[in-house]
Design an enzyme around this catalytic site. Structure first.
Site, PDB file in Angstrom:
ATOM      1  CG  ASP A 130      -0.215  -0.209   2.544  1.00 48.32           C
ATOM      2  OD1 ASP A 130       1.035  -0.160   2.583  1.00 48.32           O
ATOM      3  OD2 ASP A 130      -0.902  -0.434   3.550  1.00 48.32           O
TER       4      ASP A 130
ATOM      5  CG  ASN B 211      -7.499   1.834  12.081  1.00 49.70           C
ATOM      6  OD1 ASN B 211      -6.693   0.966  11.756  1.00 49.70           O
ATOM      7  ND2 ASN B 211      -7.892   2.791  11.266  1.00 49.70           N
TER       8      ASN B 211
ATOM      9  CG  HIS C 220      -4.973  -0.098   9.051  1.00 46.38           C
ATOM     10  ND1 HIS C 220      -4.718   1.250   9.071  1.00 46.38           N
ATOM     11  CD2 HIS C 220      -3.763  -0.683   9.274  1.00 46.38           C
ATOM     12  CE1 HIS C 220      -3.430   1.449   9.278  1.00 46.38           C
ATOM     13  NE2 HIS C 220      -2.834   0.294   9.410  1.00 46.38           N
TER      14      HIS C 220
ATOM     15  CD  GLU D 268      -7.567   3.248   7.399  1.00 40.28           C
ATOM     16  OE1 GLU D 268      -7.410   2.443   8.347  1.00 40.28           O
ATOM     17  OE2 GLU D 268      -7.067   4.380   7.392  1.00 40.28           O
TER      18      GLU D 268
HETATM   19  P1  PGA Z   1       3.063  -0.577  12.673  1.00 41.72           P
HETATM   20  O1  PGA Z   1       1.934  -0.540  11.551  1.00 41.72           O
HETATM   21  O2  PGA Z   1       3.895  -1.765  12.403  1.00 41.72           O
HETATM   22  O3  PGA Z   1       3.833   0.704  12.468  1.00 41.72           O
HETATM   23  O4  PGA Z   1       2.366  -0.627  13.976  1.00 41.72           O
HETATM   24  C1  PGA Z   1       1.163  -1.661  11.346  1.00 41.72           C
HETATM   25  C2  PGA Z   1       0.150  -1.380  10.263  1.00 41.72           C
HETATM   26  O5  PGA Z   1      -0.423  -0.289  10.255  1.00 41.72           O
HETATM   27  O6  PGA Z   1      -0.080  -2.250   9.440  1.00 41.72           O
END
Ligand code: PGA
Length: 258
Positions: A82, A151, A153, A158
């Site tokens: 992404d 959250n 995602h 999302e």
């Molecule tokens: P993070 O992100 O490893 O920085 O916690 C995880 C994600 O958003 O997929």
């Protein structure tokens, strides 16, 4: 209950196996070992790996193996997961630039087997469909290693995402934008749109690893594995992949699981 009797892991009730490791270093090494195995056993297939703070250790381990000549990563098609809409590899606050710095450049991976999310296309919707078609043309993903957002995602799928969603342009939540701003010095403003490989595309992968670290992820991991399966928590849809999915977590991230 699914039992897992690994060397340094515990069994957790989740409907899917949860491998719990003592610390972040062990977790990173084990996930890299899993990627290594899949790449070695399946030349020519497609895989996707995540960006974020969590996978840094995994990438460091993979870079070491590649540079030592122990692992040939050019045998797989690597798809970026992404990125922000309009952001290119030359934009220092893009996820592709992050990936370039942490993995692609140190491992000297710059061939046409590295697939970039087409976020700068003049027609992003059509480009997203074409990116999806590239994945499908290779038979879909053999392996998807995924992170879990605060959250819930998965990639930039999302809250509100359908488990059938395909690769597409999405709107980012303020929570995700705030989270991702922390990856960069000076906490820049993160765009409010992104392109992500679809949740449905990811759920079809031959093997799926959810890589989770730290106490800050404990509650959302619990919601993903033990709460209702709902678009409000996209991570909860991982359960649809059944025995193709494994959660790999450190003790802190797994601490709220029952
Ligand atoms: P993070 O992100 O490893 O920085 O916690 C995880 C994600 O958003 O997929």
């Amino acid at each position: 209950m699914v039992q897992y009797d690994g060397r340094d892991s515990a069994v957790r009730e989740a409907g899917i196996p949860v491998k719990v490791f003592d610390d972040y270093e062990t977790l990173s090494r084990e996930v890299a070992g899993m990627v290594d195995r899949v790449v070695r056993e399946n030349p020519g297939v497609a895989i996707t790996l995540p960006t974020g703070e969590t996978p840094r250790g995994m990438y460091n381990e993979l870079v070491q193996r590649i540079n030592a000549g122990d692992l040939d990563f050019s045998t797989v098609h690597f798809f970026c997961l992404d990125d922000y809409l309009g952001a290119s590899i030359d934009d220092p606050t893009s996820l592709t630039a992050w990936l370039n710095e942490v993995f692609l450049t140190p491992a000297n991976l710059h061939g046409d087997h590295v697939h970039f999310v087409p976020t700068t296309s003049p027609d992003p919707d059509a480009a997203a469909i074409a990116y999806e078609a590239e994945i499908q043309a290779l038979g879909g993903f053999r392996l998807a290693v995924l992170g879990l957002g605060p959250n819930g995602h998965i990639g930039f799928n999302e809250p509100g995402s359908s488990p059938d969603a395909r690769t597409r342009v999405v709107h980012l939540t303020d929570e995700s934008r705030t989270q991702n701003a922390q990856y960069y010095e000076g906490t820049p403003t993160i765009p409010d749109q992104a392109m992500t490989i679809g949740l449905g595309t990811l759920l079809e992968a031959g093997e799926i690893v959810l890589l989770v670290s730290g106490a800050s992820k404990a509650e959302i991991l619990k919601a993903s594995l033990e709460g209702p399966m709902t678009p409000d928590v996209p991570g909860s849809f991982l359960r649809l992949a059944g025995d193709r999915v494994t959660v790999m977590a450190d003790r802190e991230a797994a601490s709220a699981l029952s």
